[in-house]
Scaffold this motif. Structure first.
Motif, PDB file in Angstrom:
ATOM      1  N   GLY A   1     -59.011 112.410 -19.333  1.00 12.75           N
ATOM      2  CA  GLY A   1     -58.578 111.626 -18.185  1.00 12.75           C
ATOM      3  C   GLY A   1     -59.725 111.084 -17.357  1.00 12.75           C
ATOM      4  O   GLY A   1     -60.835 110.853 -17.862  1.00 12.75           O
ATOM      5  N   PHE A   2     -59.440 110.882 -16.075  1.00 10.56           N
ATOM      6  CA  PHE A   2     -60.387 110.271 -15.133  1.00 10.56           C
ATOM      7  C   PHE A   2     -61.735 110.989 -15.146  1.00 10.56           C
ATOM      8  O   PHE A   2     -62.783 110.387 -15.403  1.00 10.56           O
ATOM      9  N   PHE A   3     -61.739 112.294 -14.865  1.00  8.79           N
ATOM     10  CA  PHE A   3     -63.029 112.953 -14.652  1.00  8.79           C
ATOM     11  C   PHE A   3     -63.737 113.304 -15.956  1.00  8.79           C
ATOM     12  O   PHE A   3     -64.969 113.385 -16.007  1.00  8.79           O
TER      13      PHE A   3
ATOM     14  N   ASN B   1     -69.057 122.567 -10.016  1.00 10.14           N
ATOM     15  CA  ASN B   1     -70.316 121.840 -10.136  1.00 10.14           C
ATOM     16  C   ASN B   1     -71.009 121.510  -8.829  1.00 10.14           C
ATOM     17  O   ASN B   1     -72.188 121.163  -8.830  1.00 10.14           O
TER      18      ASN B   1
ATOM     19  N   TYR C   1     -52.316 112.473  -8.417  1.00 13.24           N
ATOM     20  CA  TYR C   1     -51.671 113.778  -8.196  1.00 13.24           C
ATOM     21  C   TYR C   1     -52.120 114.419  -6.877  1.00 13.24           C
ATOM     22  O   TYR C   1     -51.416 115.267  -6.322  1.00 13.24           O
TER      23      TYR C   1
ATOM     24  N   GLN D   1     -57.022 109.630  -8.616  1.00 12.74           N
ATOM     25  CA  GLN D   1     -56.399 110.944  -8.844  1.00 12.74           C
ATOM     26  C   GLN D   1     -55.058 110.986  -8.086  1.00 12.74           C
ATOM     27  O   GLN D   1     -54.933 111.671  -7.058  1.00 12.74           O
TER      28      GLN D   1
ATOM     29  N   ALA E   1     -60.761 119.843 -19.561  1.00 11.21           N
ATOM     30  CA  ALA E   1     -60.843 118.929 -18.412  1.00 11.21           C
ATOM     31  C   ALA E   1     -59.465 118.417 -18.021  1.00 11.21           C
ATOM     32  O   ALA E   1     -59.308 117.284 -17.561  1.00 11.21           O
ATOM     33  N   THR E   2     -58.467 119.274 -18.222  1.00  9.79           N
ATOM     34  CA  THR E   2     -57.099 118.933 -17.804  1.00  9.79           C
ATOM     35  C   THR E   2     -56.906 119.399 -16.360  1.00  9.79           C
ATOM     36  O   THR E   2     -57.748 120.114 -15.806  1.00  9.79           O
TER      37      THR E   2
ATOM     38  N   GLY F   1     -58.477 117.005 -22.833  1.00 11.91           N
ATOM     39  CA  GLY F   1     -58.169 116.268 -21.592  1.00 11.91           C
ATOM     40  C   GLY F   1     -59.157 115.129 -21.443  1.00 11.91           C
ATOM     41  O   GLY F   1     -60.327 115.353 -21.129  1.00 11.91           O
TER      42      GLY F   1
ATOM     43  N   ASP G   1     -56.089 114.943 -26.457  1.00 13.56           N
ATOM     44  CA  ASP G   1     -55.289 114.583 -25.274  1.00 13.56           C
ATOM     45  C   ASP G   1     -53.886 114.277 -25.754  1.00 13.56           C
ATOM     46  O   ASP G   1     -53.713 113.661 -26.806  1.00 13.56           O
ATOM     47  N   ARG G   2     -52.893 114.702 -24.964  1.00 19.35           N
ATOM     48  CA  ARG G   2     -51.525 114.417 -25.398  1.00 19.35           C
ATOM     49  C   ARG G   2     -51.119 112.989 -25.051  1.00 19.35           C
ATOM     50  O   ARG G   2     -50.068 112.526 -25.489  1.00 19.35           O
TER      51      ARG G   2
ATOM     52  N   GLN H   1     -62.340 123.251 -16.109  1.00 19.67           N
ATOM     53  CA  GLN H   1     -62.475 122.559 -14.827  1.00 19.67           C
ATOM     54  C   GLN H   1     -61.880 123.395 -13.689  1.00 19.67           C
ATOM     55  O   GLN H   1     -61.070 124.279 -13.899  1.00 19.67           O
ATOM     56  N   LYS H   2     -62.306 123.071 -12.470  1.00 14.91           N
ATOM     57  CA  LYS H   2     -61.686 123.601 -11.259  1.00 14.91           C
ATOM     58  C   LYS H   2     -60.460 122.766 -10.927  1.00 14.91           C
ATOM     59  O   LYS H   2     -60.393 121.634 -11.440  1.00 14.91           O
TER      60      LYS H   2
ATOM     61  N   ARG I   1     -55.212 107.343 -23.657  1.00 13.97           N
ATOM     62  CA  ARG I   1     -56.441 107.917 -23.106  1.00 13.97           C
ATOM     63  C   ARG I   1     -57.318 108.505 -24.217  1.00 13.97           C
ATOM     64  O   ARG I   1     -58.538 108.387 -24.204  1.00 13.97           O
TER      65      ARG I   1
END
Ligand code: NAD
Ligand code: 89Y
Length: 341
Positions: A10-12, A122, A163, A161, A70-71, A8, A33-34, A93-94, A38
């Protein structure tokens, strides 16, 4: 050297990558990453040659000590179970899971495989929160009996983000989860919770305001409140603010990382700003520093064969609070007894 792969990009995840570059004894050797754009951009930014669009191929082709997932939440269970089958340690990740059933299945799968599972929870690793905890532990305010952990802002989190504006659940699952975890970190596990929620922003799908009351096993009563609809004269995003009253004094963590302690000996004000890491950017720097701190903690745990503070098992209790908060809010703020949600 512990060899890891990031799944993953992405952004974070960009923060994870910067932090990994600073953590001694760990190296990210492959990315997955799919989304090809990215993947390639992250590979180029951090100079990683080995890239995969599919996590199964990654696990087949690389010899890894750990994966950093990190997805977003929907893919956590299949990826954690894949990593467990491959016998590699895992940071995820959370929010760890959408349901307690998925979370428990992941905890069980990793326990059966004998691998370490840490949830990337974190916020409790922010230096201001650690400083407050240290003051409570050394008795600066006596025995705490009441607390408030508060996060109120109108920062546009939807830009990075998107979503968050369209998911069925928003502030408790995304942000409240951290604030509830801080309450657990400071005051211990909770016996009961009640909650009310509200959607103020008409452009998003789910709740952007939540107010929760917890009664902890320690006897502390706490209020955990979160809002992304609070237009303040000075927005303190992404600071978590604290109020703790104890038998001998009070603690306040105020905007701009001002920690004020008051007791019979007088008042002390400490400045507990996070260090601005070389790659960090305001206002995200306290979150970014906590990413470095938690990833370093994970590697320390692998090196010493110890259990991370926010292991998968530990995180079940934070997730249980999230589920119970939604249940309470849907039932006119009725009190939910933990363990029976
Ligand atoms: P994002 O959508 O920007 O990135 C996720 C990436 O994962 C995407 O590039 C996507 O293509 C990739 N992906 C998804 N499923 C995949 C799979 N099966 N295999 C390979 N790649 C896959 O999301 P984001 O905003 O970076 O958030 C990721 C997670 O980080 C979320 O769970 C979010 O809640 C969390 N987050 C945590 C913090 C924190 O402080 N801990 C802050 C922000 C976001
Ligand atoms: O996703 C959230 C998180 O974990 O920290 C802040 C955030 O980025 C937006 O609420």
């Amino acid at each position: 050297m512990k060899k890891g792969a990031l799944i993953g990009c992405g952004f974070f995840a960009q923060n994870h990558m910067h932090a990994w570059a600073d953590v001694d004894g760990a190296a990210i050797i492959a990315l997955c990453d799919r989304d090809d754009k990215r993947l390639q951009e992250t590979a180029e930014r951090f100079g990683i040659e080995r890239t995969y669009s599919d996590a199964v191929d990654l696990m087949k082709s690389e010899e890894l000590d750990f994966v950093d997932i990190a997805t977003t939440v929907q893919t956590h269970r299949p990826l954690v179970e894949l990593a467990a089958r491959s016998k590699v340690h895992i940071i995820c990740q959370k929010p760890f899971a959408d349901t307690l059933e998925d979370a428990t299945a992941m905890v069980d799968a990793t326990a059966a495989a004998g691998v370490t599972l840490m949830v990337h929870e974190n916020f409790r690793w922010q230096s201001a929160i650690r400083a407050a905890k240290a003051e409570i532990e050394k008795g600066s305010i006596g025995t705490p009996f009441w607390g408030r952990v508060s996060f109120r802002s109108a920062y546009d989190v939807y830009a990075s983000q998107p979503y968050l504006a369209t998911d069925d659940r928003f502030i408790i699952q995304d942000l409240g989860i951290h604030i509830l975890d801080i309450a657990r970190f400071l005051f211990g596990d909770a016996r009961t919770i009640s909650a009310s929620t509200k959607r103020v922003n008409p452009a998003i799908k789910a709740e952007d305001v939540a107010t929760m009351m917890l009664v902890h096993e320690s006897g502390v009563t706490s209020v955990v409140d979160c809002s992304y609809a609070s237009r303040l004269s000075r927005d303190s995003f992404p600071e978590s603010l604290l109020e703790v009253d104890g038998s001998e004094g009070t603690l306040r963590l105020m905007p701009d990382y001002r920690l004020v302690l008051h007791n019979a000996s007088g008042t002390r004000e400490l400045h507990v700003s996070p260090p601005l890491l070389s790659w960090a950017e305001r206002p995200w720097h306290n979150i970014q520093e906590s990413v470095y701190n938690i990833q370093r903690h994970f590697i320390d745990c692998l090196n010493t064969a110890s259990t991370p503070e926010t292991s998968g098992m530990d995180n079940l209790k934070t997730l249980e609070l999230v589920e119970a908060a939604y249940l309470s809010a849907a039932g006119n703020s009725r009190t939910i007894i933990l363990g029976s949600a």
